[in-house]
Design a protein around this motif. Structure first.
Motif, mmCIF file in Angstrom:
data_model
loop_
_atom_site.group_PDB
_atom_site.id
_atom_site.type_symbol
_atom_site.label_atom_id
_atom_site.label_comp_id
_atom_site.label_asym_id
_atom_site.label_seq_id
_atom_site.Cartn_x
_atom_site.Cartn_y
_atom_site.Cartn_z
ATOM 1 N N MET A 77 112.914 55.575 24.012
ATOM 2 C CA MET A 77 112.544 54.740 22.275
ATOM 3 C C MET A 77 112.257 53.009 22.629
ATOM 4 N N LYS A 78 112.156 52.502 24.419
ATOM 5 C CA LYS A 78 112.338 51.188 24.104
ATOM 6 C C LYS A 78 110.152 51.190 24.242
ATOM 7 N N SER A 79 109.667 51.873 24.866
ATOM 8 C CA SER A 79 107.847 52.473 24.897
ATOM 9 C C SER A 79 107.182 52.797 23.475
ATOM 10 N N ASP A 80 108.095 53.067 22.636
ATOM 11 C CA ASP A 80 108.281 53.422 21.534
ATOM 12 C C ASP A 80 108.200 52.354 20.643
ATOM 13 N N TYR A 81 108.922 52.092 20.618
ATOM 14 C CA TYR A 81 109.227 50.141 20.041
ATOM 15 C C TYR A 81 107.658 48.935 20.580
#
Length: 438
Positions: A77-81
């Motif tokens: 989720m953080k890398s996609d953000y």
């Protein structure tokens, strides 16, 4: 044909005035980092609570839950953000105009500053500095002002070094806000907590000269999903702006309405420590009696009133309270004890409030809590006097709102600050220049 053209133009400008939705990958990280929500819960009450907390509709909350679940892990989720916010920033480097500016606010500036407030930066090292340069340059492009890009970069750097143990220069935040205010926006930034970019919904008090200084009051409303701080208002050091947070004012008004609905069955006081403290002060009060007085006074001011009226009262009370803090700083910058400042603000709020009994209840609750901790004789006397007024207003027909205001003014005029043994300034000028205009 002409009417049709005007309708099209009206629809066009209405659409242009709206801010875009936050991108799903950015929104997912933005929401979950503020409060790790239960992803598998579709309980209607829970979803409704989340929707109210984040300023979203229930359908959007369910969509966010599903989107977060689709990521499988928080790392994903953080890398996609990070990918989404970087790509959005790069794309906006090639765009101009009002819609691009609003896209930048919603999908780059607001989520990044919120993450920064908790030291959750884009990436560590050079990658983060490079990204912040892009964000700063975009800020300078969309909010042009002398040194705008550098002012945001300096602000972001100051926030980062704060987490390394250095002090934070609030003037840097004020510089950013002075620029944002030109566009009807304001940054509410709390280190180690959260940050929100809010829109100016109303000017409650235009910038007003006051004894060689000035002050103003504005109402701010959330337009980007996110949690709000528990405070209903505050004043900004170094800017002399009073900020009233519309979403929290609405929450307070809802709380008042619910208490009124319960009527005599509502029990404000339930902690036995209050009874012991009242006994120590010589007050003839029980938990039941105190709750009864509370209910009577709330009903006296707000009973039978609609939600809009109750919300307006809460807005005015907050604005009066916070502007008095600024005025006290202008008139007596040497006064440093918080409980003195809160006495001044709460009693002044009750004097000028359209609902003085409801404001008196707030004054009692705040000063009572201070007194229970401090056990300072003079402060104890203040609590006794406030409760005496409350009892009279609750049970004596001849004790009118004007009677209450006279007694509150007398208490204010004769109050001596605990540390400096000084008086506060008379309220005549405050009445004319601030309360009267509010």
């Amino acid at each position: 044909m002409m009417k049709f053209l005007f309708l099209l133009l009206a629809l066009f400008f209405a659409a242009c005035s709206e801010y875009p939705d936050m991108e799903p990958d950015i929104l997912a990280q933005h929401i979950y980092s503020q409060n790790p929500i239960e992803l598998g819960s579709s309980n209607k009450e829970y979803v409704a609570m989340l929707a109210k907390s984040f300023g979203m509709n229930e359908g959007a909350i369910i969509a966010v839950q599903k989107h977060i679940l689709s990521k499988k892990t928080t790392d994903k989720m953080k890398s996609d953000y990070e990918k989404a916010i970087y790509e959005k920033a790069v794309k906006l480097e090639q765009q101009n105009g009002e819609s691009a500016r609003k896209d930048f606010v919603v999908n780059v500036l607001a989520p990044y500053l919120d993450a920064l407030s908790r030291n959750e930066i884009y990436k560590s090292g050079p990658d983060n500095e490079s990204f912040e340069r892009i964000v700063s340059n975009l800020y300078g492009k969309f909010f042009p002002d002398d040194g705008a890009a550098q002012s945001l970069f300096s602000f972001m750097n100051a926030a980062k070094v704060y987490f390394s143990g250095e002090s934070f220069n609030v003037d840097l935040k004020n510089t950013v806000n002075r620029n944002l205010l030109k566009y009807g926006l304001f940054l509410d930034f709390e280190l180690q907590s959260m940050a929100s970019i809010l829109k100016v919904q109303d000017t409650l008090l235009p910038m007003t000269a006051y004894k060689g200084d000035s002050l103003s009051a504005i109402n701010l409303k959330r337009f980007i999903p996110g949690l709000m701080p528990s405070k209903a208002g505050y004043y900004t050091i170094g800017m002399n702006y009073v900020v009233v947070l519309d979403d929290m004012i609405a929450a307070r008004a809802e709380s008042d309405s619910l208490e009124l609905e319960q009527g005599e069955f509502y029990r404000k006081y339930g902690d036995k420590r209050f009874e012991r403290f009242w006994r120590y002060l010589g007050l003839d009060l029980s938990l039941q009696k105190a709750s009864e007085i509370y209910n009577r006074l709330l009903k006296k001011d707000l009973g039978g009133k609609n939600f809009a009226y109750i919300k307006r009262v809460e807005e005015l009370n907050t604005a009066i309270h916070e502007t008095k803090h600024i005025v006290d700083q202008i008139e007596h910058p040497e006064l440093t004890l918080n409980l003195d400042a809160e006495f001044s603000a709460h009693v002044t709020e009750a004097i000028f409030s359209p609902a003085p009994n409801a404001a008196l209840l707030s004054a009692i609750q705040r000063m009572e809590k201070y007194a229970m901790v401090q056990r300072q004789p003079y402060l104890n006397q203040v609590v006794v006097k406030l409760w005496t007024m409350a009892k009279r207003s609750a049970y004596e027909e001849q004790y009118t709102d004007d009677s209450l205001r006279i007694d509150l003014t007398d208490l204010y005029n004769n109050y001596r600050t605990i540390r400096e043994n000084a008086y506060f300034e008379p309220l005549d000028e405050f009445a004319e220049k601030v309360a009267g205009k509010l």
